[in-house]
Design a protein around this motif. Structure first.
Motif, PDB file in Angstrom:
ATOM      1  N   ILE A 103      46.202  47.682  41.748  1.00 32.04           N
ATOM      2  CA  ILE A 103      45.727  46.310  41.507  1.00 32.04           C
ATOM      3  C   ILE A 103      46.904  45.387  41.192  1.00 32.04           C
ATOM      4  N   ASN A 104      47.850  45.858  40.389  1.00 32.62           N
ATOM      5  CA  ASN A 104      49.014  45.028  40.058  1.00 32.62           C
ATOM      6  C   ASN A 104      49.801  44.632  41.310  1.00 32.62           C
ATOM      7  N   SER A 105      49.739  45.487  42.340  1.00 28.33           N
ATOM      8  CA  SER A 105      50.517  45.162  43.553  1.00 28.33           C
ATOM      9  C   SER A 105      49.701  44.323  44.541  1.00 28.33           C
ATOM     10  N   THR A 106      48.366  44.374  44.466  1.00 21.44           N
ATOM     11  CA  THR A 106      47.570  43.616  45.462  1.00 21.44           C
ATOM     12  C   THR A 106      46.983  42.324  44.894  1.00 21.44           C
ATOM     13  N   ARG A 107      46.929  42.197  43.572  1.00 19.84           N
ATOM     14  CA  ARG A 107      46.684  40.950  42.876  1.00 19.84           C
ATOM     15  C   ARG A 107      45.369  40.229  43.156  1.00 19.84           C
ATOM     16  N   PRO A 108      44.219  40.883  42.948  1.00 13.48           N
ATOM     17  CA  PRO A 108      42.996  40.091  42.869  1.00 13.48           C
ATOM     18  C   PRO A 108      43.055  39.255  41.589  1.00 13.48           C
ATOM     19  N   GLU A 109      42.208  38.240  41.492  1.00 11.17           N
ATOM     20  CA  GLU A 109      42.228  37.384  40.285  1.00 11.17           C
ATOM     21  C   GLU A 109      41.562  38.066  39.092  1.00 11.17           C
ATOM     22  N   TYR A 110      40.590  38.966  39.377  1.00 10.99           N
ATOM     23  CA  TYR A 110      39.802  39.587  38.304  1.00 10.99           C
ATOM     24  C   TYR A 110      39.637  41.075  38.595  1.00 10.99           C
ATOM     25  N   ILE A 111      39.543  41.854  37.517  1.00 11.49           N
ATOM     26  CA  ILE A 111      39.053  43.223  37.675  1.00 11.49           C
ATOM     27  C   ILE A 111      37.915  43.431  36.666  1.00 11.49           C
ATOM     28  N   GLY A 112      37.072  44.425  36.968  1.00 17.31           N
ATOM     29  CA  GLY A 112      35.945  44.675  36.077  1.00 17.31           C
ATOM     30  C   GLY A 112      35.913  46.111  35.594  1.00 17.31           C
ATOM     31  N   HIS A 153      38.192  52.941  24.443  1.00 20.59           N
ATOM     32  CA  HIS A 153      39.569  53.434  24.278  1.00 20.59           C
ATOM     33  C   HIS A 153      40.271  53.551  25.623  1.00 20.59           C
ATOM     34  N   LYS A 154      39.541  54.092  26.594  1.00 23.35           N
ATOM     35  CA  LYS A 154      40.134  54.220  27.924  1.00 23.35           C
ATOM     36  C   LYS A 154      40.389  52.839  28.519  1.00 23.35           C
ATOM     37  N   CYS A 155      39.438  51.936  28.321  1.00 27.18           N
ATOM     38  CA  CYS A 155      39.578  50.584  28.866  1.00 27.18           C
ATOM     39  C   CYS A 155      40.821  49.904  28.276  1.00 27.18           C
ATOM     40  N   LYS A 156      40.985  50.028  26.963  1.00 24.50           N
ATOM     41  CA  LYS A 156      42.143  49.390  26.309  1.00 24.50           C
ATOM     42  C   LYS A 156      43.456  49.933  26.893  1.00 24.50           C
ATOM     43  N   ARG A 157      43.476  51.240  27.092  1.00 23.81           N
ATOM     44  CA  ARG A 157      44.683  51.875  27.652  1.00 23.81           C
ATOM     45  C   ARG A 157      44.950  51.332  29.069  1.00 23.81           C
ATOM     46  N   LEU A 158      43.882  51.231  29.896  1.00 26.15           N
ATOM     47  CA  LEU A 158      44.061  50.738  31.272  1.00 26.15           C
ATOM     48  C   LEU A 158      44.512  49.276  31.260  1.00 26.15           C
ATOM     49  N   ILE A 159      43.939  48.478  30.347  1.00 28.48           N
ATOM     50  CA  ILE A 159      44.327  47.061  30.274  1.00 28.48           C
ATOM     51  C   ILE A 159      45.798  46.925  29.870  1.00 28.48           C
ATOM     52  N   SER A 160      46.286  47.861  29.061  1.00 29.42           N
ATOM     53  CA  SER A 160      47.695  47.782  28.649  1.00 29.42           C
ATOM     54  C   SER A 160      48.637  47.956  29.850  1.00 29.42           C
ATOM     55  N   LEU A 161      48.130  48.509  30.941  1.00 27.97           N
ATOM     56  CA  LEU A 161      48.954  48.722  32.149  1.00 27.97           C
ATOM     57  C   LEU A 161      48.809  47.577  33.148  1.00 27.97           C
ATOM     58  N   LEU A 162      47.856  46.682  32.873  1.00 28.14           N
ATOM     59  CA  LEU A 162      47.511  45.635  33.841  1.00 28.14           C
ATOM     60  C   LEU A 162      48.399  44.405  33.662  1.00 28.14           C
ATOM     61  N   ASP A 163      48.815  43.799  34.783  1.00 28.28           N
ATOM     62  CA  ASP A 163      49.562  42.534  34.693  1.00 28.28           C
ATOM     63  C   ASP A 163      48.726  41.501  33.955  1.00 28.28           C
ATOM     64  N   SER A 164      49.387  40.739  33.067  1.00 31.22           N
ATOM     65  CA  SER A 164      48.621  39.911  32.128  1.00 31.22           C
ATOM     66  C   SER A 164      47.968  38.702  32.793  1.00 31.22           C
ATOM     67  N   ASP A 165      48.365  38.360  34.015  1.00 31.60           N
ATOM     68  CA  ASP A 165      47.711  37.205  34.652  1.00 31.60           C
ATOM     69  C   ASP A 165      46.467  37.598  35.453  1.00 31.60           C
ATOM     70  N   ILE A 166      46.097  38.853  35.470  1.00 33.73           N
ATOM     71  CA  ILE A 166      44.839  39.280  36.115  1.00 33.73           C
ATOM     72  C   ILE A 166      43.776  39.340  35.023  1.00 33.73           C
ATOM     73  N   LYS A 167      42.684  38.592  35.238  1.00 34.02           N
ATOM     74  CA  LYS A 167      41.669  38.481  34.180  1.00 34.02           C
ATOM     75  C   LYS A 167      40.753  39.713  34.167  1.00 34.02           C
ATOM     76  N   VAL A 168      40.304  40.065  32.961  1.00 29.05           N
ATOM     77  CA  VAL A 168      39.493  41.274  32.782  1.00 29.05           C
ATOM     78  C   VAL A 168      38.047  40.897  32.451  1.00 29.05           C
ATOM     79  N   VAL A 169      37.137  41.498  33.218  1.00 26.89           N
ATOM     80  CA  VAL A 169      35.699  41.278  33.020  1.00 26.89           C
ATOM     81  C   VAL A 169      35.091  42.588  32.504  1.00 26.89           C
TER      82      VAL A 169
END
Ligand SMILES: O=C(O)c1ccccc1N[C@@H]1O[C@H](COP(=O)(O)O)[C@@H](O)[C@H]1O
Length: 202
Positions: free
Chosen positions: A18-27, A40-56
């Motif tokens: 996702i960080n390389s293909t850059r959609p605006e949002y992930i869910g 807990h798993k979600c928090k860990r995955l979000i820590s790996l996500l580029d900060s300009d991709i919004k999380v739903v």
């Protein structure tokens, strides 16, 4: 430009892609589902996500306290309420809210007027499942309805039909889960093709 949300991510490799293909949002799905993640798993995955991709965060009939706790803990940007939640319940959520409506016929859209939320998410109706069904609905209903809020179109969108979906509905955001999976796992070729086809339209 049409926004893209890729939903139902569960693995670290999904996030790197996702960080390389850059959609605006992930869910991330917190509701009972084969795509369910725990906070807990979600928090860990979000820590790996580029900060300009919004999380739903996707919830079905959870209580506001549980949702707000997860929003705070994981740092979720938008809450997607995909069950039978009423407006009063949406008011108690401490983040932006996208309310999902499951569209059976044109009368299904009458309910939208009862909601003051940040976006209307339109998905296919299914008698057994709240979402993630891979089925689509009659998209011509969306343009006819002249809706005045942000429209997020979901349900059965694939790389093959995504351009039609955008042209037929004028949705501001398209939301895809099953249509970019193979055997229940996110398929990177499908995600890449889908994003390219959306960007072609602009
Ligand atoms: O994806 C799920 O498993 C899910 C479970 C419960 C509620 C919503 C869910 N996902 C949402 O369903 C739509 C459409 O998905 P699809 O592309 O047809 O598979 C989308 O909004 C997801 O966020």
């Amino acid at each position: 430009m049409t926004g893209i949300k890729i939903c139902g991510l569960t693995r670290e490799e999904d996030i790197y892609f996702i960080n390389s293909t850059r959609p605006e949002y992930i869910g991330f799905v917190f509701a009972k589902s084969k795509r369910q993640v725990d906070p807990h798993k979600c928090k860990r995955l979000i820590s790996l996500l580029d900060s300009d991709i919004k999380v739903v965060g996707v919830f079905v009939n959870s209580c506001p306290k549980e949702i707000n706790d997860i929003v705070d803990y994981c740092k979720i940007d938008i809450v997607q309420l995909h069950g039978n939640e009423k407006q009063e319940m949406c008011n108690d959520i401490n983040s932006k809210v996208w309310k999902a409506f499951r569209v059976k016929d044109k009368y299904s859209l009458d309910k939208l007027k009862e909601y003051k939320v940040d976006g209307y998410l339109l998905d296919a109706y299914d008698v057994d499942q709240f979402g993630g069904t891979g089925s689509s609905f009659n998209w011509s209903l969306v343009k006819d309805a002249r809706l005045d809020k942000e429209i997020i179109l979901a349900g059965g969108i694939t790389p093959d039909n995504v351009q039609n979906a955008i042209r037929e509905t004028n949705a501001q955001i398209i939301d895809i889960s099953s249509g970019v999976e193979t055997n229940g796992i996110k398929d990177f070729d499908k995600i890449k093709t889908l994003i390219e086809r959306v960007r072609e339209i602009g």
